[in-house]
Design a protein around this motif. Structure first.
Motif, short mmCIF file in Angstrom:
data_model
loop_
_atom_site.label_atom_id
_atom_site.label_comp_id
_atom_site.label_asym_id
_atom_site.label_seq_id
_atom_site.Cartn_x
_atom_site.Cartn_y
_atom_site.Cartn_z
N GLU A 109 1.56 -0.89 -0.62
CA GLU A 109 0.43 -0.07 -0.40
C GLU A 109 0.92 1.47 0.05
OE1 GLU A 109 -2.86 2.41 2.65
OE2 GLU A 109 -2.82 0.07 3.04
N PRO A 110 0.64 1.86 -1.13
CA PRO A 110 0.36 1.57 -2.28
C PRO A 110 1.00 0.71 -2.61
CG PRO A 110 1.38 3.27 -2.17
CD PRO A 110 1.69 3.12 -1.15
N VAL A 111 0.34 0.39 -4.09
CA VAL A 111 0.97 -0.98 -5.15
C VAL A 111 1.47 -0.14 -6.33
CG1 VAL A 111 0.65 -2.48 -5.97
CG2 VAL A 111 -0.54 -2.59 -4.63
N LEU A 112 2.34 -0.24 -6.69
CA LEU A 112 3.04 0.74 -7.31
C LEU A 112 3.16 -0.10 -8.57
CD1 LEU A 112 7.11 0.70 -5.78
CD2 LEU A 112 4.95 2.61 -5.78
N ALA A 113 2.76 1.02 -9.95
CA ALA A 113 2.52 0.80 -11.49
C ALA A 113 3.49 -0.54 -12.07
CB ALA A 113 2.67 2.22 -12.14
N GLN A 114 4.57 -0.28 -11.92
CA GLN A 114 5.18 -1.37 -12.34
C GLN A 114 5.39 -3.17 -12.10
OE1 GLN A 114 9.21 -1.24 -11.90
NE2 GLN A 114 10.35 -0.75 -9.92
N VAL A 115 4.69 -2.40 -10.10
CA VAL A 115 4.46 -4.35 -9.65
C VAL A 115 3.39 -4.88 -10.34
CG1 VAL A 115 3.98 -5.12 -7.34
CG2 VAL A 115 5.81 -3.41 -7.47
N LYS A 116 2.38 -3.53 -9.91
CA LYS A 116 0.86 -4.67 -10.85
C LYS A 116 1.77 -4.62 -12.29
CE LYS A 116 -2.53 -1.68 -10.23
NZ LYS A 116 -3.50 -0.12 -10.08
N ASN A 117 1.96 -3.87 -13.17
CA ASN A 117 2.55 -4.58 -14.14
C ASN A 117 3.38 -5.43 -14.83
OD1 ASN A 117 1.43 -2.28 -15.41
ND2 ASN A 117 3.92 -1.53 -15.29
N THR A 118 4.03 -5.97 -13.88
CA THR A 118 4.64 -7.25 -13.26
C THR A 118 3.87 -8.24 -13.10
OG1 THR A 118 7.06 -6.09 -12.95
CG2 THR A 118 6.68 -8.47 -11.66
N VAL A 119 2.59 -8.17 -12.00
CA VAL A 119 1.65 -9.44 -11.39
C VAL A 119 0.92 -9.27 -12.35
CG1 VAL A 119 -0.05 -9.50 -10.19
CG2 VAL A 119 1.68 -7.67 -8.80
N ALA A 120 0.47 -8.46 -13.12
CA ALA A 120 -0.44 -8.65 -14.62
C ALA A 120 0.16 -9.84 -15.48
CB ALA A 120 -1.18 -6.89 -15.29
N GLY A 121 1.15 -8.88 -15.60
CA GLY A 121 2.31 -10.31 -16.95
C GLY A 121 2.22 -11.51 -16.81
N ALA A 122 2.64 -11.45 -15.19
CA ALA A 122 3.77 -13.13 -14.53
C ALA A 122 1.80 -13.90 -14.76
CB ALA A 122 3.83 -12.70 -13.44
N LEU A 123 0.77 -13.64 -14.05
CA LEU A 123 -0.52 -14.29 -14.08
C LEU A 123 -0.54 -14.68 -15.98
CD1 LEU A 123 -2.48 -12.12 -11.54
CD2 LEU A 123 -1.66 -14.67 -12.01
#
Length: 749
Positions: free
Chosen positions: A26-40
């Motif tokens: 909190e907050p989740v950083l944009a690059q971490v969110k992108n990494t999560v989305a790409g990995a999933l």
């Protein structure tokens, strides 16, 4: 399924942030969110995933996000590498293999068969994911077996890696295969650090605070969060005017001191002394350090990654935050002893290095180009000035000029592009400070510089936000030398936002009292002389006059000038053009003629824009106004573009010039949408009714009027009538422009 090393607590004394409990969820950083989305997405395609990044960049947060996003069809085995296991075969799997006879562990084939059978049973028909943190700390035998499980399709791997070069050769070869999806978490740039800090602080932060945090954390999110929280707890970061600002003080009494102790607690006496030397003195030439500290101790510090090599053969702590914390904890007597010993062994080579830093000739060449650009920009030779400024930028990049020297050069070039009217190039220079890992601010502060660029372009809401941050930071610092400029710029932003009362308040605050504080503050500072330059005074005067053009002033104004501007100040050619342009667009008698006379002796795109604008207004030529609007838009002067395009629309309509009417209206709409965030198509869509919104989105998706009419039981002509009203509300010229706007304004995840 959680086995073997499943604890989420970092192991090893060198992990930053240990014992602190600092997380980035909190907050989740944009690059971490992108990494999560790409990995999933990759896992859903049956591909393994490797996430790389230095300690503290958010790998654990990304891992947690990925695991939380996996559905019920996956079974997860969580593993974690530990440095203490690296030399012990299958140590990373000892819980799974504990039922096997010890002698069978020498046969990798048998171990693989056993693991495949056990994991298949535990997975119970679901897809197995091996979630591994810190692969580089796993023993070679464990890595080999896990990779074989992946290659044979028995499992997918989801791995995080701090240092790929420390992994086994087999893992690196597998990582490079096309079947593996790779994600990298890089240190944050200043923009990302700002987002992180504002999320943690729960409000906006000044750019000075961002730069100070960036300089210490080098973009490491974990260290940034750790540092901010400690300073907020200690009261060394405070809230002024709704903005969290930097006070200049630093606390190292809490989690930062604990982190320092965790990093250095196991050092020997000799290693501790070498670390203290670097803490007290900062970066030192290796040869000089070796004359003061024990060479084997220095070597061990490098091996343990506590210190790292810098430029020109120097050594320093691996991160500035650790160095500052270490320096704060060195007792005063020991620090005095270290300085004394260094002074005693100071060599001629070191003194020569200090007197003649590298690249002196290169720096002189860059400075000459920048000085030439500044001189040319003041006298209106903007074509040559812009070319010289670009040469200066190219030379600075070529010669690798960094630090304070680069900051000074960029500050001068920023002013050059402002004088040339090239706001987009000025914004590009400002954006270059975001690329500095250690954080950088132009002279006067990036908040002020950003506010000036935005308000000159007419983007008042963005400008006011930046200027309020700047004023809050100036108030905390007690430096009033830049308050008149920031205050009058904020006043002009309020004028553009139709808030005359707020504008007058800012103008009053930038009056005589502020000027007296400015003259008394930092009188001995070299920066104060630069900040109190003619250019600053000229801009302050122009913002006051721009307010007056719009009919906003305060009692005691002298022809529209606030008392913040000394009487008798000579007119500045570039800034006087700004006022004449606004006056001409507002129909002030004689302003267009004055603008033409002033621009006649100048060169460059902005000079041509002024000439075409003056010609279009005086001769009532829509073609000239349209060309002026196009040039203004390309320069980043969106308010001028909007005014000129609007004039072209009115004249083209009067003269029945349909071709120019369409072009001018399109440019007028495009400029209008840029003036305020609320003017964007995405922000105006919710203002439409459900019926209108359905029509607009259908038209943007490429549906014809006949297709839309069929679904709504209307005639195509009725649909066209409604679409015309909708396009007018959204300030777009038609379907194509609407689709382009929606695509351009779509949020980027």
């Amino acid at each position: 399924m959680e086995l073997a090393g499943r604890s989420r607590t970092p192991s090893g004394s060198r992990d930053p942030g240990r014992k602190t409990g600092t997380h980035l969820s909190e907050p989740v950083l944009a690059q971490v969110k992108n990494t999560v989305a790409g990995a999933l997405e990759a896992l859903s395609e049956d591909r393994s995933v490797v996430v790389t990044g230095a300690a503290g960049t958010g790998k654990s947060t990304a891992m947690a996000g990925i695991l939380a996003g996996l559905g019920d069809r996956y079974s997860v085995l969580q593993l974690r590498g530990a440095a203490s296991w690296a030399g012990k075969p299958f140590a990373g799997l000892f819980w799974l293999l504990s039922e096997l006879p010890p002698e069978t562990l020498s046969n990798p084939v048998y171990v693989l068969q056993y693991l495949r059978r056990v994991l298949k049973d535990k997975a119970a028909g679901r897809r197995l994911v091996l979630a591994i943190e810190n692969v580089e700390d796993m023993d070679e035998a464990t890595v080999a077996v896990l990779l074989q499980l992946c290659r044979t399709g028995s499992a997918l791997m989801l791995a995080t890696v701090r240092d790929l070069s420390a992994c086994t050769g087999e893992f690196v070869r597998w990582w490079s295969e096309e079947s593996v999806h790779r994600e990298g978490l890089e240190p944050l740039r200043s923009g990302g650090t700002r987002v992180l800090l504002e999320g943690l602080a729960g409000g906006r932060v000044s750019n000075r605070l961002v730069v100070q945090v960036q300089a210490r954390s080098r973009g490491n999110p974990l260290l940034s969060a750790l540092f901010l929280r400690e300073q907020m707890d200690a009261g060394t970061v405070v809230r002024r005017r709704g903005t969290w600002v930097w006070t200049g003080s630093v606390s190292y009494s809490g989690a930062l001191a604990e982190r320092m102790e965790a990093e250095t607690g196991g050092l020997s006496t000799a290693e501790r002394f070498a670390a203290d030397v670097l803490a007290v003195c900062g970066a030192l030439p290796v040869l000089l350090l070796l004359q003061v500290a024990d060479p084997p101790a220095v070597e061990r510090l490098e091996q343990d990654l506590l210190v790292s090599s810098g430029s020109a053969g120097t050594l320093r702590f691996k991160d500035p935050l650790l160095a500052e914390a270490a320096a704060a904890l060195v007792p005063p007597g020991r620090a005095a002893e270290i300085r004394s010993r260094l002074a005693a062994v100071q060599s001629r080579q070191t003194a020569e290095y200090t007197r003649n830093p590298p690249h002196a000739a290169d720096i002189a060449a860059v400075r000459a180009a920048v000085q030439e650009a500044g001189d040319l920009s003041r006298c209106g030779r903007w074509t040559e000035a812009s070319a010289a400024a670009r040469t200066g930028l190219e030379l600075a990049d070529r010669y690798g000029i960094t630090g304070r020297q680069r900051r000074d050069l960029l500050s001068e070039l920023f002013c050059v592009f402002l004088r040339c009217g090239e706001l987009r190039h000025a914004a590009d220079v400002l954006a270059q400070t975001d690329k500095a890992a250690e954080g950088m601010e132009l002279r006067g502060g990036n908040d002020l510089c950003e506010g000036i660029v935005q308000v000159l372009g007419g983007r008042a809401d963005r400008a006011l936000d930046s200027l309020q941050r700047a004023l809050a930071q100036f108030e905390e610092e007690g430096t009033g030398d830049l308050v008149p400029l920031a205050g009058t710029a904020a006043a002009y932003a309020c004028v553009l936002l139709d808030d005359g009362d707020a504008a007058r308040s800012y103008l009053s605050a930038a009056g005589p009292g502020t000027r007296q504080r400015r003259e008394g503050a930092n009188a001995s500072s070299t920066d104060a002389g630069a900040r109190s330059s003619d250019w600053e005074t000229a801009l302050t005067r122009s913002f006051s006059e721009l307010c007056a053009v719009h009919g906003v002033s305060v009692p005691g104004d002298n022809g529209g000038f606030t008392a913040a501007v000394p009487s008798g100040t000579p007119r500045d050619l570039p800034t006087s053009m700004l006022v004449l342009t606004a006056a001409a667009l507002h129909g002030r008698p004689g302003a267009a003629e004055e603008l033409r006379e002033a621009a006649a002796g100048c060169s460059g795109d902005s000079a041509q824009m002024y000439l075409e604008l003056a010609e279009g207004l005086t001769a009532r030529r829509p073609a000239s106004l349209l060309r002026a609007a196009e040039r203004a838009h390309s320069l980043g002067q969106y308010l001028t573009a909007y005014g000129a395009a609007g004039g072209a629309v009115r004249l083209a309509r009067e003269q029945s010039d349909r071709a120019r009417l369409r072009a001018a209206r399109r440019l007028e709409n495009a400029s209008y949408r840029l003036l305020r965030a609320a003017n964007s198509v995405a922000d105006r869509l919710p203002e439409l009714s459900d019926f209108e919104r359905e029509l607009a989105l259908g038209a943007a998706a490429g549906k014809s009027s006949s297709q839309l009419a069929g679904g709504l039981h209307l005639s195509p002509r009725t649909v066209d009538w409604h679409l015309g009203r909708i396009f007018q509300k959204l300030r777009v010229s038609g379907r194509t422009e609407l689709r382009e706007c929606l695509e351009a304004e779509r949020p980027r995840s």
